[in-house]
Motif scaffolding. Structure first.
Motif, PDB file in Angstrom:
ATOM      1  N   GLU A  46    -138.169  -4.295  -7.430  1.00 33.45           N
ATOM      2  CA  GLU A  46    -138.065  -2.853  -7.674  1.00 33.45           C
ATOM      3  C   GLU A  46    -136.626  -2.382  -7.526  1.00 33.45           C
ATOM      4  OE1 GLU A  46    -140.825  -1.032  -4.979  1.00 33.45           O
ATOM      5  OE2 GLU A  46    -142.570  -1.596  -6.183  1.00 33.45           O
ATOM      6  N   GLN A  47    -135.946  -2.878  -6.505  1.00 29.47           N
ATOM      7  CA  GLN A  47    -134.548  -2.496  -6.277  1.00 29.47           C
ATOM      8  C   GLN A  47    -133.670  -2.990  -7.430  1.00 29.47           C
ATOM      9  OE1 GLN A  47    -132.977  -3.981  -2.590  1.00 29.47           O
ATOM     10  NE2 GLN A  47    -131.160  -2.701  -2.695  1.00 29.47           N
ATOM     11  N   GLN A  48    -133.934  -4.196  -7.905  1.00 25.39           N
ATOM     12  CA  GLN A  48    -133.164  -4.736  -9.030  1.00 25.39           C
ATOM     13  C   GLN A  48    -133.399  -3.908 -10.287  1.00 25.39           C
ATOM     14  OE1 GLN A  48    -130.915  -7.131  -8.953  1.00 25.39           O
ATOM     15  NE2 GLN A  48    -130.492  -6.992 -11.132  1.00 25.39           N
ATOM     16  N   ALA A  49    -134.648  -3.510 -10.538  1.00 28.12           N
ATOM     17  CA  ALA A  49    -134.963  -2.689 -11.721  1.00 28.12           C
ATOM     18  C   ALA A  49    -134.263  -1.333 -11.623  1.00 28.12           C
ATOM     19  CB  ALA A  49    -136.469  -2.517 -11.851  1.00 28.12           C
ATOM     20  N   LYS A  50    -134.273  -0.765 -10.404  1.00 26.95           N
ATOM     21  CA  LYS A  50    -133.610   0.526 -10.202  1.00 26.95           C
ATOM     22  C   LYS A  50    -132.100   0.405 -10.440  1.00 26.95           C
ATOM     23  CE  LYS A  50    -133.311   4.212  -6.751  1.00 26.95           C
ATOM     24  NZ  LYS A  50    -133.670   4.631  -5.394  1.00 26.95           N
ATOM     25  N   ALA A  51    -131.507  -0.684  -9.953  1.00 24.05           N
ATOM     26  CA  ALA A  51    -130.074  -0.893 -10.139  1.00 24.05           C
ATOM     27  C   ALA A  51    -129.739  -1.100 -11.617  1.00 24.05           C
ATOM     28  CB  ALA A  51    -129.609  -2.100  -9.328  1.00 24.05           C
ATOM     29  N   THR A  52    -130.585  -1.805 -12.322  1.00 21.58           N
ATOM     30  CA  THR A  52    -130.366  -2.020 -13.758  1.00 21.58           C
ATOM     31  C   THR A  52    -130.457  -0.704 -14.517  1.00 21.58           C
ATOM     32  OG1 THR A  52    -131.273  -4.252 -13.571  1.00 21.58           O
ATOM     33  CG2 THR A  52    -131.189  -3.304 -15.773  1.00 21.58           C
ATOM     34  N   LYS A  53    -131.438   0.102 -14.168  1.00 22.68           N
ATOM     35  CA  LYS A  53    -131.610   1.401 -14.820  1.00 22.68           C
ATOM     36  C   LYS A  53    -130.405   2.301 -14.531  1.00 22.68           C
ATOM     37  CE  LYS A  53    -134.927   5.200 -15.170  1.00 22.68           C
ATOM     38  NZ  LYS A  53    -136.194   5.740 -14.680  1.00 22.68           N
ATOM     39  N   HIS A  54    -129.947   2.295 -13.277  1.00 17.83           N
ATOM     40  CA  HIS A  54    -128.786   3.095 -12.887  1.00 17.83           C
ATOM     41  C   HIS A  54    -127.539   2.646 -13.652  1.00 17.83           C
ATOM     42  CE1 HIS A  54    -126.219   5.571 -10.373  1.00 17.83           C
ATOM     43  NE2 HIS A  54    -125.463   4.519 -10.120  1.00 17.83           N
TER      44      HIS A  54
END
Length: 147
Positions: free
Chosen positions: A85-93
């Protein structure tokens, strides 16, 4: 070497299957052995090999070990989920920041900013409004993307 191992196994098998004898001596004491005595009559006994019943402590230890393993697996699964989830959030950011930077670069390259009126026509803003909009957008990009 393998031949010697097979020979040893073949020799041990009859020893393991040797009978057990029981006899009573002249004093009335009962004795047991793997060879019958020479001077006394002995009865050959057949012994049943029983599997040892699991001790309660062993069972509890296995149960605690299984509970520990299940808990560890659950924690690992939760940790992997949180990391994903953190990786997906960082990618989206990162994608959002890339788009904002591209928009900022575009705003620097154009001479004037316009708005569309109710009829869909372009209405250019004055120089003061143009500069204010650019500053606000630059500040927004800086705060969101740490430029």
């Amino acid at each position: 070497m393998n031949g010697l191992l097979i020979l040893v196994c073949l020799l041990i098998t009859p020893i393991a299957q040797a009978g057990t004898y029981r006899w009573v001596d002249e004093n009335g004491q009962t004795h047991f052995g793997d060879r019958p005595p020479a001077n006394t009559a002995a009865d050959e006994m057949t012994l049943k090999a029983t599997t040892p019943s699991p001790d309660e402590a062993v069972r509890q230890r296995k149960q605690r070990m299984n509970e520990f393993l299940e808990q560890t697996e659950q924690e690992r699964s939760e940790r992997n989920k949180a990391e994903a989830e953190q990786q997906a959030k960082a990618t989206k950011h990162a994608a959002r920041c890339q788009a904002l930077r591209a928009r900022l670069k575009f705003l620097k390259s154009v001479s004037g900013i316009y708005r569309l009126n109710s009829e869909g026509e372009r209405v250019f803003v004055d120089d003061e409004e143009n500069e204010r909009l650019r500053r606000e957008f630059r500040a927004r990009v800086q705060s969101e993307c740490d430029i």
